[in-house]
Design a protein around this motif. Structure first.
Motif, mmCIF file in Angstrom:
data_model
loop_
_atom_site.group_PDB
_atom_site.id
_atom_site.type_symbol
_atom_site.label_atom_id
_atom_site.label_comp_id
_atom_site.label_asym_id
_atom_site.label_seq_id
_atom_site.Cartn_x
_atom_site.Cartn_y
_atom_site.Cartn_z
ATOM 1 N N TYR A 202 0.886 -0.948 -0.108
ATOM 2 C CA TYR A 202 -0.058 -0.003 -0.013
ATOM 3 C C TYR A 202 0.786 1.175 -0.002
ATOM 4 C CZ TYR A 202 -3.164 3.726 1.678
ATOM 5 O OH TYR A 202 -3.810 4.809 1.742
ATOM 6 N N LEU A 203 1.933 1.392 0.734
ATOM 7 C CA LEU A 203 2.962 2.427 0.780
ATOM 8 C C LEU A 203 3.477 2.479 -0.606
ATOM 9 C CD1 LEU A 203 4.207 2.117 4.642
ATOM 10 C CD2 LEU A 203 2.363 3.773 3.767
ATOM 11 N N ARG A 204 4.060 1.580 -1.289
ATOM 12 C CA ARG A 204 4.666 1.685 -2.589
ATOM 13 C C ARG A 204 3.734 2.127 -3.522
ATOM 14 N NH1 ARG A 204 7.068 -3.722 -4.581
ATOM 15 N NH2 ARG A 204 4.874 -4.180 -4.719
ATOM 16 N N ASN A 205 2.480 1.822 -3.533
ATOM 17 C CA ASN A 205 1.660 2.377 -4.325
ATOM 18 C C ASN A 205 1.339 3.522 -4.115
ATOM 19 O OD1 ASN A 205 1.360 -0.316 -5.891
ATOM 20 N ND2 ASN A 205 -0.450 -0.821 -4.585
ATOM 21 N N PHE A 207 3.313 6.015 -2.562
ATOM 22 C CA PHE A 207 4.245 6.730 -3.024
ATOM 23 C C PHE A 207 4.389 7.252 -4.500
ATOM 24 C CE2 PHE A 207 6.226 5.771 1.325
ATOM 25 C CZ PHE A 207 5.923 6.808 1.917
ATOM 26 N N ARG A 208 4.218 6.064 -5.263
ATOM 27 C CA ARG A 208 4.091 5.985 -6.832
ATOM 28 C C ARG A 208 2.887 6.956 -7.280
ATOM 29 N NH1 ARG A 208 5.248 -0.331 -8.611
ATOM 30 N NH2 ARG A 208 7.513 -0.384 -8.074
ATOM 31 N N SER A 209 1.997 7.014 -6.570
ATOM 32 C CA SER A 209 0.793 7.869 -6.956
ATOM 33 C C SER A 209 0.964 9.312 -6.924
ATOM 34 C CB SER A 209 -0.513 7.557 -6.365
ATOM 35 O OG SER A 209 -0.442 7.674 -5.109
#
Length: 213
Positions: A202-205, A207-209
């Motif tokens: 969730y955190l990776r998605n 930060f990518r957003s």
């Protein structure tokens, strides 16, 4: 049977035959207090004889009551305002502890009174009237003693078997509890791992957003 075991059993039976009655004082109180109780344990369908002797007399300014109940809730005897000798015989309904409880109430306030009580509890073979059995069956003293020891031995074996079954139940309960705790721990570990993986994803998605990564 080995000699030391036989000697131990003989000493055990001699000890059973030489036990003395309990003697204690039950102070009188004008207010309701916690009863004074003596606890013993019996097996199911076992004969129990309780011999009670109280000092004093009825009308001496004290009201001494007693009752016998077991831990399951069965009441075997209750007697109010007694003095002198009382003999109670009953057959136990289950494998449980039973209490012989005494309550002493003072009729008049301000007087320090008490009753001395002597209690003798016999169970099983020790509670049987062997003199009557000897007279009825015309047995010799040695035959009566051997029969009494035989019944005491049978009761000892039954009690050991009961303790063995109880230990087996406790062991099964302990093993079942350990298995449940282990399964719960494994499930908790997998749940925490899955939750950690979901948080990382969730955190990776996130930060990518936000074009941070």
């Amino acid at each position: 049977m080995q000699l030391p075991v036989i000697s131990s059993l003989i000493l055990f039976f001699i000890y059973l035959g030489s036990t003395q009655a309990l003697r204690f004082d039950v102070p009188a109180s004008s207010s309701r207090t916690t009863p004074f109780c003596i606890r013993d344990f019996v097996t199911e369908n076992q004969l129990v004889v309780a011999k009670i002797h109280s000092s004093g007399h009825v009308g001496d300014g004290q009201v001494l009551n007693f009752y016998i109940v077991d831990s399951v809730g069965n009441e075997y005897r209750r007697k109010k305002d007694f003095a002198g000798n009382v003999r109670v015989a009953f057959t136990s309904h289950s494998n449980s502890a039973f209490d012989v409880c005494f309550e002493n109430t003072a009729v008049h306030r301000g007087r320090s009174l008490s009753r001395e009580v002597e209690l003798d509890i016999e169970a099983g073979a020790a509670a049987r009237d062997w003199n009557a059995i000897q007279a009825a069956e015309k047995l010799k003293p040695a035959e009566v003693e051997l029969r009494r020891i035989e019944e005491l031995t049978d009761e000892l074996v039954d009690e050991l078997n009961y303790l063995k079954r109880r230990e087996e139940r406790l062991r099964d309960t302990n093993e079942s509890t350990n298995t449940r705790v282990k399964n719960f721990s494994v499930c908790a570990i997998f749940l925490l791992m899955a939750l950690g993986a979901w948080q990382v994803n969730y955190l990776r998605n996130y930060f990518r957003s936000k074009h941070i990564l």
